[in-house]
Write a protein that holds these residues in place. Structure first.
Motif, PDB file in Angstrom:
ATOM      1  N   VAL A 177      38.234  20.343  44.400  1.00 15.67           N
ATOM      2  CA  VAL A 177      39.494  20.387  43.660  1.00 15.67           C
ATOM      3  C   VAL A 177      39.413  19.355  42.542  1.00 15.67           C
ATOM      4  O   VAL A 177      39.033  18.205  42.773  1.00 15.67           O
ATOM      5  CB  VAL A 177      40.698  20.067  44.569  1.00 15.67           C
ATOM      6  N   THR A 226      40.193  14.265  41.398  1.00 16.33           N
ATOM      7  CA  THR A 226      39.315  15.150  42.162  1.00 16.33           C
ATOM      8  C   THR A 226      39.476  14.856  43.648  1.00 16.33           C
ATOM      9  O   THR A 226      39.759  13.724  44.045  1.00 16.33           O
ATOM     10  CB  THR A 226      37.827  14.960  41.793  1.00 16.33           C
ATOM     11  N   SER A 227      39.292  15.890  44.450  1.00 12.80           N
ATOM     12  CA  SER A 227      39.215  15.677  45.893  1.00 12.80           C
ATOM     13  C   SER A 227      37.879  15.018  46.210  1.00 12.80           C
ATOM     14  O   SER A 227      36.954  15.007  45.383  1.00 12.80           O
ATOM     15  CB  SER A 227      39.345  17.005  46.634  1.00 12.80           C
TER      16      SER A 227
END
Length: 304
Positions: A251, A245-246
């Motif tokens: 994202v 994940t960002s």
């Protein structure tokens, strides 16, 4: 003077028959090509083939493909609506067709489950990977327990039969939480070796850049002896899983090893990952040995 050639009826018939055979053959070839492209890998939709084929990247069985991506609707209901940290709650899911709004009751089996659910805290400190049960009415549910007050993200990964792969997020907060849902954490890079339950995990990333597919290699050694591990077991149909994940959780993606370049039972497990944009990414990697799953996490900086 030029000469004029004439063809008898029989010759004309033969030419017509040949042309007809060519046309039928071309149509049959087109149909065969179309049919061979009607199956895809659930994890790598660009990989196409025919019924019975497996993905050359992850060895998953191909499933019927769709021409276009359509986002399905996901209804989420928490009981109680405001979970208390440390107490058992329940998450119920309904997936609806994007056109008719009908409840979806059939899903493809992807890595031994029809629905993968990840629970991640907004500060990226908590991670869980669970699998809701599917009921005859199409609803799915799973037990949810979070360790402390805060905001959390439910990340659902599923494939409706006849549809396209779905990766859907929903946010929730614990009872009496008054903090921010939008202020992302600021994690710092952390690619140091991690010590798990019975293994040490070394991440060997390349010079990671956004917008290109790259290989990330996890090298696993026995925690006690330091020897390379050679007895990894499949966990949910793969020798490893990664959720990335960002930092702001906008994202997220779920990845599995590339079998062609990974060791079947360790010590090297290789993932092909595309980071869509630069920034810090949190990676949770899971591996199984002797029936027990080890989860480790890394924070990887991704350059432009």
């Amino acid at each position: 003077m030029g000469r004029v050639f004439t063809l008898g009826v029989g010759a004309i018939s033969l030419l017509c028959l040949a042309a007809f055979i060519d046309a039928v053959g071309a149509q049959a070839g087109d149909r065969a090509a179309a049919q061979s492209a009607q199956y895809m890998c659930p994890m790598h939709p660009d990989v196409r083939g025919k019924a019975g084929d497996v993905c050359g990247k992850c060895r998953m069985a191909l499933v019927p493909a769709t021409a276009d991506y359509h986002p399905y609707h996901l209804d989420v209901d928490l009981t109680p609506r405001a979970l208390r940290p440390g107490e058992k709650g329940r998450a119920r899911f309904i997936v609806r067709d994007p056109t008719s709004e009908a409840i979806v009751k059939r899903f493809e089996m992807v890595h031994e489950r029809v629905f993968h659910l990840f629970i991640v805290s907004r500060d990226l400190e908590f991670f869980a990977h669970v699998h809701p049960s599917l009921h005859p009415d199409g609803s799915l549910d799973a037990e949810v327990i979070v360790p402390r007050p805060g905001a959390y993200q439910l990340i659902a990964d599923f494939l409706p039969s006849g549809g396209s792969p779905q990766f859907v997020q929903r946010a929730f907060a614990t009872a009496h939480y008054r903090g921010s849902f939008t202020q992302p954490p600021a994690p710092v890079a952390d690619v140091a070796d991690k010590i798990g339950r019975d293994m040490t995990v070394h991440l060997a990333p390349p010079d990671v850049h956004a917008g290109r597919e790259q290989l990330l290699t996890f090298e696993l050694r026995d925690r006690t002896t330091g020897a390379p591990i050679a007895d990894l077991e499949p966990y949910l149909g793969a020798i490893g899983h990664v959720l990335a994940t960002s930092a702001d959780l906008s994202v997220a993606f779920h990845s599995h090893p590339v079998d062609a370049v990974s060791s079947p039972s360790g010590p090297n497990v290789v993932f092909q990952i595309l980071f869509p944009r630069p920034g810090m990414y949190r990676l949770w990697a899971q591996f199984q040995r002797a029936g027990r799953v080890t989860t480790v996490r890394f924070t990887v900086p991704v350059a432009d």
